[in-house]
Scaffold this active site. Sequence first.
Site, PDB file in Angstrom:
ATOM      1  N   ASP A  45      33.534  42.797  32.361  1.00  0.00           N
ATOM      2  CA  ASP A  45      33.054  44.185  32.443  1.00  0.00           C
ATOM      3  C   ASP A  45      33.063  44.830  31.049  1.00  0.00           C
ATOM      4  O   ASP A  45      32.642  45.974  30.884  1.00  0.00           O
ATOM      5  CB  ASP A  45      33.820  45.018  33.490  1.00  0.00           C
ATOM      6  N   SER A  46      33.486  44.058  30.034  1.00  0.00           N
ATOM      7  CA  SER A  46      33.296  44.487  28.643  1.00  0.00           C
ATOM      8  C   SER A  46      31.816  44.745  28.367  1.00  0.00           C
ATOM      9  O   SER A  46      31.470  45.384  27.379  1.00  0.00           O
ATOM     10  CB  SER A  46      33.826  43.421  27.675  1.00  0.00           C
ATOM     11  N   ASP A  84      34.022  39.487  36.482  1.00  0.00           N
ATOM     12  CA  ASP A  84      34.993  40.564  36.688  1.00  0.00           C
ATOM     13  C   ASP A  84      34.659  41.399  37.916  1.00  0.00           C
ATOM     14  O   ASP A  84      33.489  41.767  38.134  1.00  0.00           O
ATOM     15  CB  ASP A  84      34.961  41.528  35.484  1.00  0.00           C
ATOM     16  N   LYS A 113      37.624  37.711  38.582  1.00  0.00           N
ATOM     17  CA  LYS A 113      38.794  38.131  37.811  1.00  0.00           C
ATOM     18  C   LYS A 113      39.140  39.574  38.177  1.00  0.00           C
ATOM     19  O   LYS A 113      38.240  40.404  38.346  1.00  0.00           O
ATOM     20  CB  LYS A 113      38.525  38.023  36.304  1.00  0.00           C
ATOM     21  N   GLU A 115      42.211  42.781  37.376  1.00  0.00           N
ATOM     22  CA  GLU A 115      43.304  43.221  36.499  1.00  0.00           C
ATOM     23  C   GLU A 115      44.508  43.678  37.325  1.00  0.00           C
ATOM     24  O   GLU A 115      44.346  44.328  38.354  1.00  0.00           O
ATOM     25  CB  GLU A 115      42.825  44.379  35.604  1.00  0.00           C
ATOM     26  N   GLU A 182      46.063  39.491  27.777  1.00  0.00           N
ATOM     27  CA  GLU A 182      45.402  40.233  26.700  1.00  0.00           C
ATOM     28  C   GLU A 182      46.420  41.060  25.916  1.00  0.00           C
ATOM     29  O   GLU A 182      47.194  41.841  26.492  1.00  0.00           O
ATOM     30  CB  GLU A 182      44.311  41.151  27.297  1.00  0.00           C
TER      31      GLU A 182
HETATM   32  O1  KIV Z   1      35.832  42.163  30.220  1.00  0.00           O
HETATM   33  C1  KIV Z   1      36.115  41.263  29.429  1.00  0.00           C
HETATM   34  O2  KIV Z   1      35.324  40.838  28.593  1.00  0.00           O
HETATM   35  C2  KIV Z   1      37.458  40.713  29.479  1.00  0.00           C
HETATM   36  C3  KIV Z   1      37.879  39.856  28.333  1.00  0.00           C
HETATM   37  C4  KIV Z   1      38.225  40.723  27.188  1.00  0.00           C
HETATM   38  C5  KIV Z   1      39.006  38.950  28.686  1.00  0.00           C
HETATM   39  O3  KIV Z   1      38.194  40.972  30.380  1.00  0.00           O
END
Ligand code: KIV
Length: 264
Positions: A45-46, A84, A113, A115, A182
């Site tokens: 989600d970056s 994510d 993924k 968090e 992270e």
């Molecule tokens: O969203 C993302 O790109 C991430 C990475 C920084 C691990 O979670």
Amino acid sequence: MSNCTSASLRQMKAQGEPIPCLTCYDASFARLLEAAGVPVLLVGDSLGMVVQGWESTLPVTLDQMIYHSACVARGRRQALLVADLPFLTYSDPKQALKSAARLLQEGGAQMVKLEGGFSVLETVQLLTDWGIPVCGHLGLLPQSVHRLGGYRYQGRDAASAQRIREEALALQEAGAELLILECVPADLARSLRAALSIPVIGIGAGPDCDGQILVLYDLLGLNPHPPRFSRVFLQGGRDLAGAVRAYVEAVQSRTFPGPEETRY
Ligand code: KIV
């Protein structure tokens, strides 16, 4: 590259073979990254920050994650596609199951993924029970940036390091098959790598992880304010593929991250 699965990643960990991972948001880069030897592609989600231009990952929606995941799915062949779950799409286990199912069914993801630690254990268990592989994410949690007061290193004092340790073990126990750590001190990452049987992938967590991950655009030098744990590989006359190969080689030879990128 052969088909990458949770099992092959565990085997790489067992054999001490470092796992180079990268974020990826479209089909063209999926092809390029895979050809350069990247076995794990994370649709992070970056993308809210590096593609959409927001200041955090919070505005990213599930539909947008599905869109980008499907783009990557059409470019990949053998790399593992992890996507994510974005902010507030897994606030309870049932909502998480519906969101994760869409990422797999419509977005072609093979693992999701999320968090968090203790707060997501029931969710990890439920997803795993329904056959959805899960990657945990501990340390700096970008979706909690406002509660954390910024993008800061975590686990620096004994109590918070201990909490991360306990959460990592609990995530593995609940069924997580991969863990991203992270921005935590290198010695914490080192001890977690030894304590867990699942692969530990670091970002800003020092060299002693089972693998490393970077945001693709940081590696390509597109970030005007790069985090100090990243390195620009698109330099010295390298083309895009050469830059990604250089990253893969640096992770495999454990020359990335170096001491400069391991300060916290
Ligand atoms: O969203 C993302 O790109 C991430 C990475 C920084 C691990 O979670």
